[in-house]
Every structure is written in C-alpha cells, then in structure tokens.
Motif scaffolding. Structure first.
Motif, PDB file in Angstrom:
ATOM      1  N   VAL A 117      -3.563  26.886  12.168  1.00 19.92           N
ATOM      2  CA  VAL A 117      -3.764  26.352  10.822  1.00 19.92           C
ATOM      3  C   VAL A 117      -4.338  27.472   9.959  1.00 19.92           C
ATOM      4  O   VAL A 117      -5.350  28.083  10.326  1.00 19.92           O
ATOM      5  CB  VAL A 117      -4.729  25.142  10.850  1.00 19.92           C
ATOM      6  CG1 VAL A 117      -4.976  24.622   9.451  1.00 19.92           C
ATOM      7  CG2 VAL A 117      -4.185  24.054  11.766  1.00 19.92           C
TER       8      VAL A 117
ATOM      9  N   HIS B 260      -2.178  26.099   2.128  1.00 22.07           N
ATOM     10  CA  HIS B 260      -2.390  25.644   3.501  1.00 22.07           C
ATOM     11  C   HIS B 260      -1.043  25.574   4.212  1.00 22.07           C
ATOM     12  O   HIS B 260      -0.075  25.091   3.642  1.00 22.07           O
ATOM     13  CB  HIS B 260      -3.030  24.248   3.465  1.00 22.07           C
ATOM     14  CG  HIS B 260      -3.117  23.592   4.807  1.00 22.07           C
ATOM     15  ND1 HIS B 260      -4.220  23.683   5.604  1.00 22.07           N
ATOM     16  CD2 HIS B 260      -2.226  22.827   5.492  1.00 22.07           C
ATOM     17  CE1 HIS B 260      -4.016  23.017   6.726  1.00 22.07           C
ATOM     18  NE2 HIS B 260      -2.808  22.487   6.674  1.00 22.07           N
TER      19      HIS B 260
ATOM     20  N   ASP C 130      -5.858  24.557  16.186  1.00 20.13           N
ATOM     21  CA  ASP C 130      -6.078  23.121  16.175  1.00 20.13           C
ATOM     22  C   ASP C 130      -5.136  22.536  17.226  1.00 20.13           C
ATOM     23  O   ASP C 130      -3.992  22.199  16.919  1.00 20.13           O
ATOM     24  CB  ASP C 130      -5.806  22.554  14.787  1.00 20.13           C
ATOM     25  CG  ASP C 130      -6.149  21.076  14.672  1.00 20.13           C
ATOM     26  OD1 ASP C 130      -6.713  20.516  15.620  1.00 20.13           O
ATOM     27  OD2 ASP C 130      -5.836  20.497  13.617  1.00 20.13           O
TER      28      ASP C 130
ATOM     29  N   ARG D 141      -1.582  24.205  17.535  1.00 14.55           N
ATOM     30  CA  ARG D 141      -1.147  24.626  16.204  1.00 14.55           C
ATOM     31  C   ARG D 141      -2.085  25.706  15.674  1.00 14.55           C
ATOM     32  O   ARG D 141      -3.274  25.687  15.946  1.00 14.55           O
ATOM     33  CB  ARG D 141      -1.168  23.456  15.224  1.00 14.55           C
ATOM     34  CG  ARG D 141      -0.297  22.283  15.645  1.00 14.55           C
ATOM     35  CD  ARG D 141      -0.319  21.165  14.626  1.00 14.55           C
ATOM     36  NE  ARG D 141       0.515  21.420  13.463  1.00 14.55           N
ATOM     37  CZ  ARG D 141       1.835  21.487  13.466  1.00 14.55           C
ATOM     38  NH1 ARG D 141       2.497  21.359  14.581  1.00 14.55           N
ATOM     39  NH2 ARG D 141       2.507  21.684  12.359  1.00 14.55           N
TER      40      ARG D 141
ATOM     41  N   GLU E  95       0.652  25.266   8.513  1.00  8.81           N
ATOM     42  CA  GLU E  95       0.423  25.136   9.949  1.00  8.81           C
ATOM     43  C   GLU E  95       1.680  25.581  10.673  1.00  8.81           C
ATOM     44  O   GLU E  95       2.778  25.550  10.118  1.00  8.81           O
ATOM     45  CB  GLU E  95       0.120  23.680  10.304  1.00  8.81           C
ATOM     46  CG  GLU E  95      -1.073  23.129   9.572  1.00  8.81           C
ATOM     47  CD  GLU E  95      -1.367  21.659   9.884  1.00  8.81           C
ATOM     48  OE1 GLU E  95      -0.773  21.129  10.841  1.00  8.81           O
ATOM     49  OE2 GLU E  95      -2.179  21.082   9.161  1.00  8.81           O
TER      50      GLU E  95
END
Length: 131
Positions: A67, A124, A62, A65, A126
């Motif tokens: 993710v 989750h 992304d 980044r 990042e």
C-alpha cells in the motif's frame, strides 16, 4: 520518507522501495508495476505541487498487498491539490496526462483525495504481491 520536490527524489524513492520489496521476496514483475505507479505519482507531485518544497511517500505491507501513499503540499493549479489529477482523459498517445491511466492499469485501488485540513492531495494505490 519525506523528500525534496525535485527530479532526483523520484529515482531515490523508487529504488528504496524496490530494494525493500526485493528483500521481502517480492517478484520482479510486481516490483516493476509498483515502481511505475510510484514514479508517475512522484512525477506529478514534482511537476505540479508548486505550493510545497517537499512531499512524502508512505509504503507499507498490508497482508499480501503493498500500500503506497504519495502526499503533496498543494498544487499550483488547484486549491485542493487535485486539479492536476482531474485531467484523466488524455489520449493514449498524449505526451502528458497519462499517469493516472498507467497507475490504474498496473495497480489496484487507485484513489486521489484532498488532504483533510491542509492543501494538497494524497495519491493512494495498492498492489497485490501475488504474481
């Protein structure tokens, strides 16, 4: 990737993501941080998500980044799959329970959420690809 919930799957997914990131020119220190966080998330699923025989790892770029989402089918000690992650205050030298602390130390944007309309949780995180 959809993986069997067994100990052999964690090194496989770590190696696959690391090879992909290396191919994209991501530095070794950043890759090591991602591998550590991914390993902790996978280990938690393998150990605690007793309701599911498989789990899923999704990784994407992304911008600058990486993710990552690790998705399980449910935990053995909580109806929504998040109970295993709620024990976040483990002492630094504890044998177990430091995974979330490590993930937060080596990545950004760590979130644990229940899956909508299904048992389980989504881990989750990042990581900025800039060194």
């Amino acid at each position: 990737m959809t993986l069997p919930r067994n100990a052999e799957s964690a090194p496989l997914v770590r190696h696959t993501l690391d090879a992909s990131l290396r191919g994209l020119g991501v530095g070794s220190e950043v890759r090591a941080d991602i591998a550590l966080a991914l390993g902790e998330a996978c280990a938690n699923v393998i150990q605690h998500a007793a309701a599911g025989r498989e789990y899923e790892v999704r990784a994407r770029m992304d911008g600058a980044r990486c993710v990552v989402d690790v998705i399980d089918g449910g935990a053995g000690d909580g109806a929504d799959g998040s109970a295993a992650w709620e024990r976040v205050d483990a002492p630094p030298l504890a044998e177990h329970g430091r995974g979330l602390r490590l993930m937060r130390a080596f990545t950004e944007g760590v979130q644990i959420a229940s899956r909508a309309h299904r048992n389980g949780s989504i881990v989750h995180f990042e990581k900025s690809l800039a060194t």
